[in-house]
Design a protein around this motif. Structure first.
Motif, short mmCIF file in Angstrom:
data_model
loop_
_atom_site.label_atom_id
_atom_site.label_comp_id
_atom_site.label_asym_id
_atom_site.label_seq_id
_atom_site.Cartn_x
_atom_site.Cartn_y
_atom_site.Cartn_z
N LEU A 130 45.36 -12.72 9.18
CA LEU A 130 44.66 -12.18 10.55
C LEU A 130 43.83 -10.96 10.16
N LEU A 131 42.79 -10.56 10.73
CA LEU A 131 41.96 -9.26 10.59
C LEU A 131 41.55 -8.96 12.15
N ARG A 132 42.04 -7.70 12.53
CA ARG A 132 41.65 -7.15 13.38
C ARG A 132 40.54 -5.96 13.63
N VAL A 133 39.77 -6.36 14.38
CA VAL A 133 38.61 -5.29 14.56
C VAL A 133 38.67 -4.66 16.20
N VAL A 134 38.07 -3.49 15.90
CA VAL A 134 37.86 -2.97 17.39
C VAL A 134 36.39 -2.72 17.50
N LYS A 135 35.97 -3.38 18.75
CA LYS A 135 34.57 -3.19 18.92
C LYS A 135 34.23 -3.00 20.42
N ASP A 136 33.38 -1.95 20.63
CA ASP A 136 33.24 -1.79 22.07
C ASP A 136 34.64 -1.37 22.73
N SER A 137 35.43 -0.47 21.84
CA SER A 137 36.69 -0.25 22.48
C SER A 137 37.72 -1.50 22.78
N THR A 186 27.83 1.68 -18.16
CA THR A 186 29.27 1.41 -17.72
C THR A 186 29.11 0.77 -16.20
N GLY A 187 27.74 0.70 -15.61
CA GLY A 187 27.76 -0.02 -14.23
C GLY A 187 28.55 0.52 -13.36
N ALA A 188 28.88 -0.33 -12.51
CA ALA A 188 29.45 0.28 -11.12
C ALA A 188 30.56 -0.94 -10.63
N ASP A 189 31.75 -0.39 -10.00
CA ASP A 189 32.50 -1.05 -9.41
C ASP A 189 32.27 -1.34 -7.98
N ALA A 190 32.67 -2.54 -7.38
CA ALA A 190 32.91 -2.72 -6.02
C ALA A 190 33.51 -1.37 -5.15
N PHE A 191 32.95 -0.88 -4.34
CA PHE A 191 33.36 0.39 -3.56
C PHE A 191 34.31 -0.60 -2.49
N CYS A 192 35.57 -0.03 -2.18
CA CYS A 192 36.55 -0.49 -1.47
C CYS A 192 37.00 0.32 -0.54
N PRO A 193 36.41 0.64 0.65
CA PRO A 193 37.14 1.80 1.43
C PRO A 193 38.50 1.28 2.15
N PRO A 194 39.17 2.41 2.43
CA PRO A 194 40.66 1.75 2.84
C PRO A 194 40.95 0.95 3.90
N VAL A 195 41.59 -0.15 4.00
CA VAL A 195 41.58 -1.11 5.06
C VAL A 195 43.01 -1.03 5.18
N ILE A 231 34.11 -11.32 5.67
CA ILE A 231 33.59 -10.51 5.04
C ILE A 231 33.36 -9.07 5.47
N VAL A 232 34.06 -8.18 4.70
CA VAL A 232 33.69 -6.68 5.58
C VAL A 232 32.58 -6.04 4.89
N GLY A 233 31.44 -5.90 5.77
CA GLY A 233 30.38 -5.47 5.04
C GLY A 233 29.01 -6.29 5.09
N GLY A 234 28.13 -5.97 6.14
CA GLY A 234 26.97 -6.78 6.26
C GLY A 234 25.85 -6.34 5.68
N GLY A 235 25.92 -5.95 4.59
CA GLY A 235 24.81 -5.53 3.69
C GLY A 235 24.27 -6.91 2.99
N TRP A 236 23.28 -7.00 2.25
CA TRP A 236 22.80 -8.18 1.67
C TRP A 236 23.88 -9.13 0.91
N THR A 252 41.56 -3.75 10.45
CA THR A 252 42.88 -3.84 9.92
C THR A 252 43.36 -5.10 9.59
N LEU A 253 44.40 -5.10 8.76
CA LEU A 253 44.90 -6.37 8.42
C LEU A 253 46.46 -6.34 9.22
N PRO A 254 46.69 -6.87 10.35
CA PRO A 254 47.90 -6.59 10.93
C PRO A 254 48.96 -7.51 10.43
N GLU A 255 48.69 -8.81 10.01
CA GLU A 255 49.22 -9.86 9.47
C GLU A 255 48.78 -10.43 8.54
N LYS A 256 49.62 -11.66 7.80
CA LYS A 256 48.90 -12.54 6.93
C LYS A 256 47.99 -13.32 7.48
#
Ligand SMILES: Cc1cc2nc3c(=O)[nH]c(=O)nc-3n(C[C@H](O)[C@H](O)[C@H](O)COP(=O)(O)OP(=O)(O)OC[C@H]3O[C@@H](n4cnc5c(N)ncnc54)[C@H](O)[C@@H]3O)c2cc1C
Ligand SMILES: [Zn+2]
Lengths: 53, 400
Positions: free
Chosen positions: B214-221, B105-114, B146-151, B208-212
């Motif tokens: 836009l994506l907000r990231v926290v990097k080095d605080s 049955t394979g696998a689903d894409a894993f989607c962590p809570p955003v 794209i959230v996730g920097g794997g291949w 996080t997705l604060p509004e339509k």
């Protein structure tokens, strides 16, 4: 003997190397691969390969 | 004898063809929830890029399988396995008897809570339907994250960049492909991606997705806001174990199988992305195929073929760049001595890992296809490299 490229994933069949993962000896031309042989990277069958010039 | 396969991905279809060959008298049935006949999942990237249609990555029609003597029912979900009566139940309510059952049955894409995803929506890529939905969304979007920097995330970024979107990749780890590359190698890869117009944000602590849009990231605080009309999450896979769990088989991350691909329930086997063998869930096609071939043999004659594990892929193309990992490449350092050749201008990164006797333990090659075979051979031979080391590091592979 020419090399063949998988049109799905870009993997290249090199007859000088063969495909040890499916028991294909080095020196086997693409044309002589069995019909059950598939691209080791993506599973595409033989007819999805193109000859490289 | 009725051999039933749940899930017609690469594992299920490989097993079906092998079963057909091993036991011409048996009937072989494949059920798949997907309405499209079997397609090659890696090609979905090209579908998203708009370079291919689903038909280009579909090797055979439904009729072809029937001609091979495989009964193939697409758009049919198996909802339950009745172990005592050896029946599977379909979404139509019908039941079908089996003698041996393969769960592929394979696998689903894993989607962590955003946070915000439930409101503004995110995409994942696993099926043809997913690919078509992303392709549709690219028509209305100019920016993508794209959230996730794997291949898979990097391949997605390239595909969307090819579609003309401004693409960014955000990664939680300190550098890209941390399982394969060290920091320096990832730096060269980031530079190559940058040239393709792809932005890379690593060491991202919070998304996080604060509004339509836009994506907000926290990097080095510090918080950074990125335009993202299209958000794709590529954060790994989650095995589809629910059917097996409800049937009562042992499952951890995947459905636990032994060296014969047998589950804990007699007559039920598992193979491919859903299976966990000796703690491994490989998640790659070569392993799905190896497991399917062994499972098929054991379904026909139990104990006839032992599975001994698969070698992880050592060469891959990420976003159009060749990457090869040979032997013990120690991405996070180790006992071996590391020598590096870093040439961002030519998009080449080469790292050799040597022991105290200049024997090659492992190597990483980025943007260098020619070195793969010679270095693989040298690593396998265990010969001392002696004064060839500097030449090899510079990419001189032919013996003088
Ligand atoms: C975009 C993308 C690119 C990839 N590229 C590569 C690559 O280049 N190289 C590589 O090695 N791997 C790659 N992979 C991973 C590879 O696709 C998987 O390892 C492989 O598909 C696993 O095969 P499988 O048969 O185990 O599972 P799947 O291919 O997931 O197939 C499982 C099938 O089971 C069906 N199913 C599930 N539950 C039920 C049910 N209850 N009833 C009926 N049917 C059901 C599903 O519809 C599905 O068709 C890629 C994956 C993706 C998503
Ligand atoms: Zn291929």
């Amino acid at each position: 003997m020419s090399k063949w490229e998988c049109t799905v994933c870009g993997w290249i069949y090199d007859p000088q190397v063969g495909d040890p993962s499916q028991g294909i000896q080095p020196g086997t031309p693409f044309e002589d691969l069995p019909d059950s042989w598939v691209c080791p990277e993506c599973g595409a069958p033989k007819d999805m390969f193109e000859e490289l010039g | 004898m009725h051999l039933v396969i749940v899930g017609g991905g690469v594992a299920g279809m490989t097993a079906a063809q092998r079963l057909r060959a091993l036991d011409p008298a048996a009937s072989v049935t494949v059920f798949d929830a997907d309405p499209h006949p079997y397609y090659l999942r890696p090609g979905l990237i090209e579908v998203v890029a708009g370079l291919k249609h689903l038909s280009d990555i579909t090797p055979h029609s439904r009729e072809w399988y029937e001609e091979q003597g495989i009964s193939y029912r697409t758009a049919t979900q198996v909802t339950r396995v009745d172990v005592p009566s050896r029946l599977v139940q379909l979404d139509s309510g019908d039941t079908v008897a089996y003698d041996r059952l393969l769960l592929s049955t394979g696998a689903d894409a894993f989607c962590p809570p955003v946070p915000g995803a439930e409101r503004y929506g995110v995409f994942t890529l696993r099926s043809a339907e997913n690919a078509e939905r992303i392709l549709g969304a690219t028509e209305k979007s100019r920016t993508a994250v794209i959230v996730g920097g794997g291949w898979l995330g990097l391949e997605m970024a390239r595909a969307l960049a090819v579609r003309g979107l401004e693409a960014s990749v955000v990664e939680r780890e300190e550098w890209l492909l941390p399982g394969q590359l060290d920091r320096e190698g990832a730096g060269v890869l980031s530079a190559l991606l940058h040239e393709q117009g792809i932005h890379v944000y690593t060491a991202v602590a919070e998304v996080t997705l604060p509004e339509k849009g836009l994506l907000r990231v926290v990097k080095d605080s510090r918080a950074v806001t990125i335009r993202a009309e299209l958000v794709v999450v590529a954060a790994g896979i989650r095995c589809r174990t629910d059917l097996a769990l409800r049937a009562g088989t042992e499952a951890r991350r995947g459905v636990v199988v032994d060296d014969w691909l047998a589950t804990s329930i007699s007559g039920i086997y598992a193979a491919g992305d859903v299976a966990e063998w000796r703690g491994h869930v490989y998640g790659i096609i070569p392993a799905a195929r190896d497991q399917a071939l062994a499972a098929a043999a054991n379904m026909v004659e139990h104990g006839s073929l032992r599975y001994r594990g698969s070698t992880p892929l050592n060469t891959l193309k990420v976003a159009g760049v060749d990457l090869a990992i040979i032997g013990d490449a120690q991405p996070r350092g180790g006992r071996g001595q590391e020598l590096r050749h870093i040439d961002p201008a030519n998009g080449v990164y080469r790292k050799l890992v040597l022991d105290g006797h200049t024997r090659l333990l492992g190597a990483v090659l980025l943007g260098d296809r020619d070195g793969v075979r010679p270095l693989q051979a040298l690593a396998r031979s265990g010969a001392s490299l002696g004064d060839r080391v500097q030449g090899l590091l510079a990419g001189e592979y032919t013996l003088p």
